[in-house]
Design an enzyme around this catalytic site. Structure first.
Site, PDB file in Angstrom:
ATOM      1  N   ILE A   1     -11.089  24.690  -5.532  1.00  0.00           N
ATOM      2  CA  ILE A   1     -12.924  24.580  -5.812  1.00  0.00           C
ATOM      3  C   ILE A   1     -12.745  25.071  -7.355  1.00  0.00           C
ATOM      4  CG2 ILE A   1     -14.381  27.051  -5.170  1.00  0.00           C
ATOM      5  CD1 ILE A   1     -12.538  27.194  -2.953  1.00  0.00           C
ATOM      6  N   PRO A   2     -13.535  24.283  -8.141  1.00  0.00           N
ATOM      7  CA  PRO A   2     -13.992  24.719  -9.264  1.00  0.00           C
ATOM      8  C   PRO A   2     -14.428  26.094  -9.844  1.00  0.00           C
ATOM      9  CG  PRO A   2     -14.906  22.977  -8.592  1.00  0.00           C
ATOM     10  CD  PRO A   2     -14.072  23.559  -7.287  1.00  0.00           C
ATOM     11  N   CYS A   3     -13.786  27.020  -9.962  1.00  0.00           N
ATOM     12  CA  CYS A   3     -14.270  27.783 -10.686  1.00  0.00           C
ATOM     13  C   CYS A   3     -14.852  28.062 -12.339  1.00  0.00           C
ATOM     14  CB  CYS A   3     -13.833  29.267 -10.148  1.00  0.00           C
ATOM     15  SG  CYS A   3     -12.381  29.538 -10.395  1.00  0.00           S
ATOM     16  N   HIS A   4     -13.886  26.872 -12.406  1.00  0.00           N
ATOM     17  CA  HIS A   4     -13.577  26.968 -13.956  1.00  0.00           C
ATOM     18  C   HIS A   4     -15.290  26.091 -14.581  1.00  0.00           C
ATOM     19  CE1 HIS A   4     -11.571  23.078 -12.402  1.00  0.00           C
ATOM     20  NE2 HIS A   4     -12.405  22.347 -13.717  1.00  0.00           N
ATOM     21  N   ARG A   5     -16.009  25.944 -13.284  1.00  0.00           N
ATOM     22  CA  ARG A   5     -17.229  25.260 -13.737  1.00  0.00           C
ATOM     23  C   ARG A   5     -18.644  25.828 -13.724  1.00  0.00           C
ATOM     24  NH1 ARG A   5     -15.518  19.999  -9.496  1.00  0.00           N
ATOM     25  NH2 ARG A   5     -13.930  18.846 -11.296  1.00  0.00           N
TER      26      ARG A   5
END
Lengths: 198, 313
Positions: free
Chosen positions: B213-217
């Site tokens: 889940i791309p929380c870095h985005r």
């Protein structure tokens, strides 16, 4: 293997205590719709934490503790989101009186009167602070020993006893005040009591 | 002030009367109270009242009215319990981004995290190490981190997410495409709760499925990278690998706004970074896209003002 053993133990725990835990939550929340959710959440949480529970722990008290904490969270949520203040004991009686319950007290039928009194007491219990309410319900409606209540409320046994006594005293005071006011309202000279005279 | 141990007007302690009336006194106490009651009207009245309360409480022990709702609650509980996953199997993976933990249940992947957070989350469930069944996942993850894939199509088990709100935030975050970033504010706006910016950030901070889940985005409104569970360098590496232009300024690393296309999630238009209409629009549900190809996806239409679809030679 171990997991199956744990599951079996937990099943047993559910079978043994689900009824009283449901009753407890329903009584604390006055049988509201949230009781069912809180009941499920209690056992789901218990299941998650069951493996970390020490062997010698009092599982009954532990379940009551989870249920009490969830109810506390629920009351907090209500207070914050619906603006429902935690009622004071006397305010609850005030409400029950204005609902017209007072008239039933004059009813000669014994059953109606006792039912009315039960409703009144439930109303008063609903208005008690959570610890007193929880201690009273656990002691007087579920018959739990004080050491168990102390564990579930995270307080000493003496404190648990004090909570129960305080609750009973408040119920007595509230019940004593309610019919007296009723009588004053029926005074033949038609004098209507003001707030000060009460 | 109320005295600590209230006494009746006759001087007898009220608590003793109470204890005797509610049947919690021992034999000696009971006898003492009974002896007193014989010659004290006030206490006898008090005793009768407490006894009445006790009687009402005894009546309230009846439970018939609860039978039906209890049965329903119990059925629902059994259903919910059978749908809760059992044990988690986990494996340690050494990747280009350091040591990662990956765990899955019967329903799907439930954890991808760096050691401190991973061990905290694992401790909430029964778990065991399993190096064989998770091998494929581990290989895919290291390849993704190394830049060989742009997607991780894994079934997800959201059991380690702690609240419905967090689930909502993370499911929405999962829809941010590769090579795009969103701000915490836009994410909150997209959830319909524009005030909940900090709550959104906290939900992302506790993301149990990092990278998947791309929380870095998700970055700050100004483009600042703010923070990341795996460290800011990791966040920078992940974003750089997705082709997102970054600039290092005095206060830290930022997304380079001037080189990113802007997509509007609600209206499905996209603009050039220099589009004059951008200044007039308020921060809504915007998505910053790193390339024209990504912006020109089937569901995004070019803006009428800046015509981002026209490539100037």
């Amino acid at each position: 293997m171990q997991s199956r053993g744990v599951n079996q133990c937990f099943e047993q725990l559910v079978t043994q205590h689900h009824r009283e835990i449901y009753l407890y939550i329903a009584r604390l929340t006055r049988g509201s719709q949230e009781a069912e959710d809180l009941f499920q959440e209690t056992f789901l949480r218990a299941y998650k934490a069951y493996t970390r529970l020490p062997e010698a722990a009092n599982t009954r008290a532990w379940l009551f503790k989870i249920a009490t904490n969830l109810c506390r969270n629920h009351f907090r949520y209500l207070k914050r989101h619906q603006g429902v203040p935690m009622h004071e004991a006397l305010a609850a009686v005030e409400r029950s009186r204005s609902n017209g319950h007072g008239a039933a007290a004059d009813d000669p039928a014994q059953t109606v009167q006792s039912h009315h009194m039960e409703q009144q007491v439930l109303e008063i219990i609903a208005g008690l602070p959570l610890k007193q309410k929880a201690a009273l319900v656990q002691r007087k409606l579920h018959g739990l020993p004080y050491d168990s209540i102390a564990i579930s409320l995270q307080c000493s046994q003496d404190a648990a006893r004090a909570h129960v006594f305080q609750a009973i005293k408040k119920i007595r005071t509230a019940l004593e005040l309610a019919p007296n006011r009723q009588r004053q309202r029926h005074r033949p000279n038609g004098h209507r009591p003001t707030r000060e005279t009460l | 002030m109320t005295p600590r141990h209230p006494r009746c007007s006759c001087g007898f302690p009220e608590d003793a009367v109470l204890v005797a009336a509610i049947a919690e006194a021992n034999a000696v106490q009971q006898q003492r109270v009974m002896a007193h009651l014989r010659h004290c009207q006030v206490c006898a009245h008090l005793f009768a009242q407490y006894q009445q309360v006790q009687n009402v409480l005894t009546c309230l022990q009846a439970t018939r009215e609860f039978d039906q709702p209890l049965q329903r609650a119990m059925e629902n509980l059994q259903r919910r319990r059978s749908s809760t996953p059992g044990r988690l199997s986990y494996q340690r993976v050494t990747s280009a981004l350091g040591e990662l933990y990956i765990a899955s249940s019967s329903r799907g992947v439930s954890l991808v995290a760096w050691p401190p957070q991973a061990s905290r989350l694992l401790s909430t469930r029964a778990h065991h190490e399993d190096r064989t069944s998770l091998h494929t996942l581990a290989v895919e993850l290291t390849e993704y981190v190394a830049g060989h894939h742009t997607q991780l199509d894994w079934p997800i088990d959201d059991a380690l997410m702690t609240s419905p709100f967090q689930r909502q935030v993370l499911h929405l975050t999962a829809s941010i495409p590769y090579g795009a970033v969103m701000s915490y504010q836009s994410l909150a706006a997209a959830l319909g709760r524009p005030q909940a910016v900090r709550a959104v950030a906290q939900a992302l901070r506790r993301n149990p499925l990092a990278i998947v889940i791309p929380c870095h985005r998700v970055v700050g409104r100004t483009g600042h990278l703010t923070g990341y569970a795996g460290g800011l360098d990791t966040k920078r590496a992940l974003l750089a690998q997705e082709g997102i232009p970054l600039v290092t300024r005095r206060h830290g690393v930022f997304i380079d706004h001037t080189r990113m296309f802007v997509g509007w999630r609600s209206s499905h238009y996209y603009c050039r970074p220099e589009c004059p209409s951008l200044g007039e629009l308020t921060t809504g549900e915007t998505l910053l896209l790193s390339s024209r190809a990504l912006a020109a996806q089937p569901d995004f239409l070019p803006c009428d003002v800046c015509h981002p679809g026209i490539v100037t030679v």
